[in-house]
Design a protein around this motif. Sequence first.
Motif, PDB file in Angstrom:
ATOM      1  N   ARG A 114      23.812  31.471  57.112  1.00 53.17           N
ATOM      2  CA  ARG A 114      24.646  30.893  56.066  1.00 53.17           C
ATOM      3  C   ARG A 114      24.015  29.630  55.500  1.00 53.17           C
ATOM      4  N   SER A 115      23.508  28.810  56.396  1.00 53.52           N
ATOM      5  CA  SER A 115      22.981  27.541  55.898  1.00 53.52           C
ATOM      6  C   SER A 115      21.702  27.772  55.095  1.00 53.52           C
ATOM      7  N   ARG A 116      20.929  28.780  55.481  1.00 52.89           N
ATOM      8  CA  ARG A 116      19.736  29.076  54.692  1.00 52.89           C
ATOM      9  C   ARG A 116      20.128  29.597  53.315  1.00 52.89           C
ATOM     10  N   GLY A 117      21.162  30.422  53.314  1.00 55.85           N
ATOM     11  CA  GLY A 117      21.637  30.951  52.044  1.00 55.85           C
ATOM     12  C   GLY A 117      22.103  29.820  51.147  1.00 55.85           C
ATOM     13  N   ALA A 118      22.892  28.925  51.730  1.00 52.96           N
ATOM     14  CA  ALA A 118      23.400  27.801  50.958  1.00 52.96           C
ATOM     15  C   ALA A 118      22.237  26.974  50.425  1.00 52.96           C
ATOM     16  N   ALA A 119      21.254  26.733  51.273  1.00 48.09           N
ATOM     17  CA  ALA A 119      20.092  25.939  50.872  1.00 48.09           C
ATOM     18  C   ALA A 119      19.374  26.592  49.700  1.00 48.09           C
ATOM     19  N   TYR A 120      19.235  27.914  49.805  1.00 42.86           N
ATOM     20  CA  TYR A 120      18.546  28.615  48.722  1.00 42.86           C
ATOM     21  C   TYR A 120      19.286  28.457  47.399  1.00 42.86           C
ATOM     22  N   LEU A 121      20.592  28.710  47.472  1.00 40.88           N
ATOM     23  CA  LEU A 121      21.371  28.654  46.240  1.00 40.88           C
ATOM     24  C   LEU A 121      21.460  27.236  45.679  1.00 40.88           C
ATOM     25  N   GLU A 160      13.361  31.630  66.134  1.00 38.29           N
ATOM     26  CA  GLU A 160      13.214  32.425  64.926  1.00 38.29           C
ATOM     27  C   GLU A 160      13.188  33.916  65.236  1.00 38.29           C
ATOM     28  N   ALA A 161      12.395  34.264  66.243  1.00 33.02           N
ATOM     29  CA  ALA A 161      12.227  35.680  66.588  1.00 33.02           C
ATOM     30  C   ALA A 161      13.550  36.294  66.998  1.00 33.02           C
ATOM     31  N   ILE A 162      14.358  35.525  67.715  1.00 37.01           N
ATOM     32  CA  ILE A 162      15.652  36.045  68.164  1.00 37.01           C
ATOM     33  C   ILE A 162      16.569  36.278  66.965  1.00 37.01           C
ATOM     34  N   ILE A 163      16.544  35.348  66.037  1.00 38.01           N
ATOM     35  CA  ILE A 163      17.365  35.516  64.841  1.00 38.01           C
ATOM     36  C   ILE A 163      16.932  36.751  64.062  1.00 38.01           C
ATOM     37  N   ARG A 164      15.652  36.890  63.891  1.00 32.62           N
ATOM     38  CA  ARG A 164      15.148  38.037  63.147  1.00 32.62           C
ATOM     39  C   ARG A 164      15.539  39.336  63.853  1.00 32.62           C
ATOM     40  N   ALA A 165      15.351  39.342  65.173  1.00 31.41           N
ATOM     41  CA  ALA A 165      15.663  40.548  65.945  1.00 31.41           C
ATOM     42  C   ALA A 165      17.141  40.898  65.837  1.00 31.41           C
ATOM     43  N   THR A 166      17.982  39.876  65.850  1.00 36.59           N
ATOM     44  CA  THR A 166      19.421  40.122  65.746  1.00 36.59           C
ATOM     45  C   THR A 166      19.769  40.764  64.411  1.00 36.59           C
ATOM     46  N   LEU A 167      19.171  40.234  63.349  1.00 33.35           N
ATOM     47  CA  LEU A 167      19.451  40.800  62.028  1.00 33.35           C
ATOM     48  C   LEU A 167      18.964  42.242  61.926  1.00 33.35           C
ATOM     49  N   GLU A 168      17.785  42.476  62.421  1.00 31.27           N
ATOM     50  CA  GLU A 168      17.236  43.835  62.364  1.00 31.27           C
ATOM     51  C   GLU A 168      18.105  44.813  63.146  1.00 31.27           C
ATOM     52  N   LEU A 169      18.452  44.386  64.355  1.00 31.19           N
ATOM     53  CA  LEU A 169      19.224  45.264  65.225  1.00 31.19           C
ATOM     54  C   LEU A 169      20.597  45.550  64.624  1.00 31.19           C
ATOM     55  N   LEU A 197      24.569  41.638  55.364  1.00 32.05           N
ATOM     56  CA  LEU A 197      25.303  42.637  56.141  1.00 32.05           C
ATOM     57  C   LEU A 197      25.823  42.011  57.426  1.00 32.05           C
ATOM     58  N   PHE A 198      24.960  41.262  58.077  1.00 31.30           N
ATOM     59  CA  PHE A 198      25.327  40.641  59.350  1.00 31.30           C
ATOM     60  C   PHE A 198      26.565  39.757  59.210  1.00 31.30           C
ATOM     61  N   ILE A 199      26.537  38.885  58.238  1.00 29.40           N
ATOM     62  CA  ILE A 199      27.670  37.979  58.028  1.00 29.40           C
ATOM     63  C   ILE A 199      28.945  38.768  57.792  1.00 29.40           C
ATOM     64  N   ASP A 200      28.794  39.818  57.010  1.00 30.13           N
ATOM     65  CA  ASP A 200      29.933  40.636  56.662  1.00 30.13           C
ATOM     66  C   ASP A 200      30.535  41.301  57.897  1.00 30.13           C
ATOM     67  N   LEU A 201      29.683  41.843  58.733  1.00 33.82           N
ATOM     68  CA  LEU A 201      30.167  42.528  59.935  1.00 33.82           C
ATOM     69  C   LEU A 201      30.738  41.550  60.948  1.00 33.82           C
ATOM     70  N   LEU A 202      30.081  40.410  61.062  1.00 32.51           N
ATOM     71  CA  LEU A 202      30.529  39.438  62.066  1.00 32.51           C
ATOM     72  C   LEU A 202      31.922  38.920  61.745  1.00 32.51           C
ATOM     73  N   LEU A 247      26.996  33.835  66.776  1.00 39.13           N
ATOM     74  CA  LEU A 247      27.529  32.741  65.960  1.00 39.13           C
ATOM     75  C   LEU A 247      26.404  31.838  65.455  1.00 39.13           C
ATOM     76  N   SER A 248      25.373  31.667  66.275  1.00 38.56           N
ATOM     77  CA  SER A 248      24.245  30.835  65.836  1.00 38.56           C
ATOM     78  C   SER A 248      23.501  31.492  64.685  1.00 38.56           C
ATOM     79  N   VAL A 249      23.312  32.796  64.805  1.00 38.02           N
ATOM     80  CA  VAL A 249      22.635  33.507  63.723  1.00 38.02           C
ATOM     81  C   VAL A 249      23.473  33.377  62.452  1.00 38.02           C
ATOM     82  N   ASP A 250      24.763  33.513  62.602  1.00 39.39           N
ATOM     83  CA  ASP A 250      25.668  33.378  61.459  1.00 39.39           C
ATOM     84  C   ASP A 250      25.502  32.014  60.801  1.00 39.39           C
ATOM     85  N   ARG A 251      25.547  30.995  61.622  1.00 37.88           N
ATOM     86  CA  ARG A 251      25.423  29.627  61.107  1.00 37.88           C
ATOM     87  C   ARG A 251      24.089  29.444  60.388  1.00 37.88           C
ATOM     88  N   GLU A 252      23.052  29.875  61.063  1.00 37.95           N
ATOM     89  CA  GLU A 252      21.698  29.720  60.532  1.00 37.95           C
ATOM     90  C   GLU A 252      21.540  30.412  59.181  1.00 37.95           C
TER      91      GLU A 252
END
Lengths: 192, 192, 192, 192
Positions: D63-70, D10-19, D104-109, D56-61
């Motif tokens: 996206r799937s959270r977004g999909a789950a939310y929606l 989790e921390a790595i994902i969060r850090a990636t998004l922040e960075l 933003l992350f998804i868009d840039l990736l 790519l893992s952050v992207d997958r993660e």
Amino acid sequence: MRLKDEQKFEAIIRATLELTHEKGLAGIKMSELARKAGIATGSLYTYFEDKQDILLSVDREVRSRGAAYLMQASTDDEENYEGRVKTYVGQYADFVSANREAILFIDLLQRSPFMTERSYQDTVDQYRFTLELVEEGQNAGLVREGDPEEMVHVIDSIIKMLIDHRQTHLKGAYDEEVRNRCKEYVWAVLKK
Amino acid sequence: MRLKDEQKFEAIIRATLELTHEKGLAGIKMSELARKAGIATGSLYTYFEDKQDILLSVDREVRSRGAAYLMQASTDDEENYEGRVKTYVGQYADFVSANREAILFIDLLQRSPFMTERSYQDTVDQYRFTLELVEEGQNAGLVREGDPEEMVHVIDSIIKMLIDHRQTHLKGAYDEEVRNRCKEYVWAVLKK
Amino acid sequence: MRLKDEQKFEAIIRATLELTHEKGLAGIKMSELARKAGIATGSLYTYFEDKQDILLSVDREVRSRGAAYLMQASTDDEENYEGRVKTYVGQYADFVSANREAILFIDLLQRSPFMTERSYQDTVDQYRFTLELVEEGQNAGLVREGDPEEMVHVIDSIIKMLIDHRQTHLKGAYDEEVRNRCKEYVWAVLKK
Amino acid sequence: MRLKDEQKFEAIIRATLELTHEKGLAGIKMSELARKAGIATGSLYTYFEDKQDILLSVDREVRSRGAAYLMQASTDDEENYEGRVKTYVGQYADFVSANREAILFIDLLQRSPFMTERSYQDTVDQYRFTLELVEEGQNAGLVREGDPEEMVHVIDSIIKMLIDHRQTHLKGAYDEEVRNRCKEYVWAVLKK
DNA sequence: AATGAATGAGAATTCATTCAT
DNA sequence: CATGAATGAATTCTCATTCAT
């Protein structure tokens, strides 16, 4: 060191030899070694100081086993010299075949940066019996003149090459035929 | 790759062989290799893809040079077979002595994590001339029966062992004496 | 900068846009940029200070060209407001379609670490004409209430999305149909 | 991978998004990422293969959270269609506002050298619910004709633009007002 | 000016060793 | 003792920039 489990010690040695056979000395990783030995990476450090300690310990172990084997090799009840030489070569070939991985390991370690010092004496000790056999032949006028030590090395390399060639290049198993060729070639080199 | 400077390519190969001789395969560091070759670390990557590419390229280069040397070895004007064999063995011994680092390198690379596959054919090509010489002797009834390929390997190992033993264990220089002993031992193995 | 060859300057800009389109800002390497522009790596430094200078220069160039285009967009002779808006949207859509790479570039650069500062004013200038058109509509009671600037951004994003979706996802070419859809959607958002 | 600690993942994902938010995709350094995630640089490699794998893992993660939310977004108890659309848009806007970094992350990736391929399907899945809502409206004759998929993209871009504009350009916080504007604009586009 | 090989600072990655559980 | 995740020093590799030709 080596407190509880003699079996694990054994497993680590075996794993080291296998790994060296597969990937060379440069390919040994502690993690892979542990996996192959069936223990955790950290546990390696219960049995050994560090990586170098493992390699030198395996070297020591393997050498002493080899020496023990060659010491007990008997040629006594054969009547003539040629027969005794061939009997011995046969035994030696059996040993080489059974311990290819160990022999490769020693060979590689010899020329590696892990080997800080290695008394030349060690090697001599190992070959004492062979040496004496050659010298006996020379004294009896049955073996060609020349530095006996050098001759021992030549014999050694012939046997190892024959067995390695059979197993590596021809994918064949060690058998009576190779064994006999070892005898032939060695005797060809020795005889006057 | 290898755009500008053939000399640098050479320097990298030489540095690789020296470093392997000094510290073994595992001891090769790109930074040290570059320093030894007299270029910047990054420049290594102008000439080669990565570390493995360097090692495999050196292997290829060294093998092809060896093969070239052995190809051009001449034995033509000698009258009898034995003389031609001995002339050839002498040349072979000279080559081995002059290229010990290269030979060590090939040997170590063989069993290393860098070597993915190595076609057996490569080795055969290298020994073609030796092979033909042996076969010729067998056809003429001058050389013992047996798999000529195996015999070539035995010869090879004898020569390498003699030279290595002299230089490593006896700290002696390669000279006419060792050269002659190579001839003697090899002939002893071959002759019927 | 930009001494001799105006053509090379152009080539570098084009290469930058193409490369950004293919691999994003993070994927721009000076060497690849040079290859794409048909010049040597070192030559990039004849035309530009460094990498950041290229990116900012491309940004400046592309923006000024865009501004020039939108400035000269004319809606004058149309009689009614709705018609003028649609004419303008059509022109804007043409522009977006013809400059997708440039638009993507600006978008990516905006949010990148290369962009040290970027006056908000720049963006506003660029949209001045659109802004005035919206305000005119609001004053005439033909356009919904709301922050005109925000509305302009919404319009902008709708047009870009429609064109991008057609070209990227549907692999279709920009045509009269998309152009009309731009007009429809934009007018739907604006009209009271 | 991901053996021990779900929290670190989790921390790595969060850090990636922040960075990514702070410095863009090109600005992500493994060392900084590790520091931000509160672990050692080397530990990143316990959880992921390499840098690309992280992205790519952050992207997958994400996206799937977004999909789950929606997916779980509910609109059930609203009586009329317009109300249901607006409720859904409100939820969608909340999500976008709460996940700007991820978006933003998804868009840039998307356009980066790290993205090898990206099946269009992924995106479609994500928008399934929105898509169905639009189609339902079309079937009921309440929503304008047109490719529903395209319409979904337009809606998506409007909402993102409104929220981004408010937060980036106006430095304002996301609030009920923006939320309502999202509803208005989206409904303006949809309604027949 | 143009070229593209060379450079080396800096980023990514590996892996022997440690250590909390 | 055993475990295997965590560590970070050491190493490989990248690439913007320089520079000799």
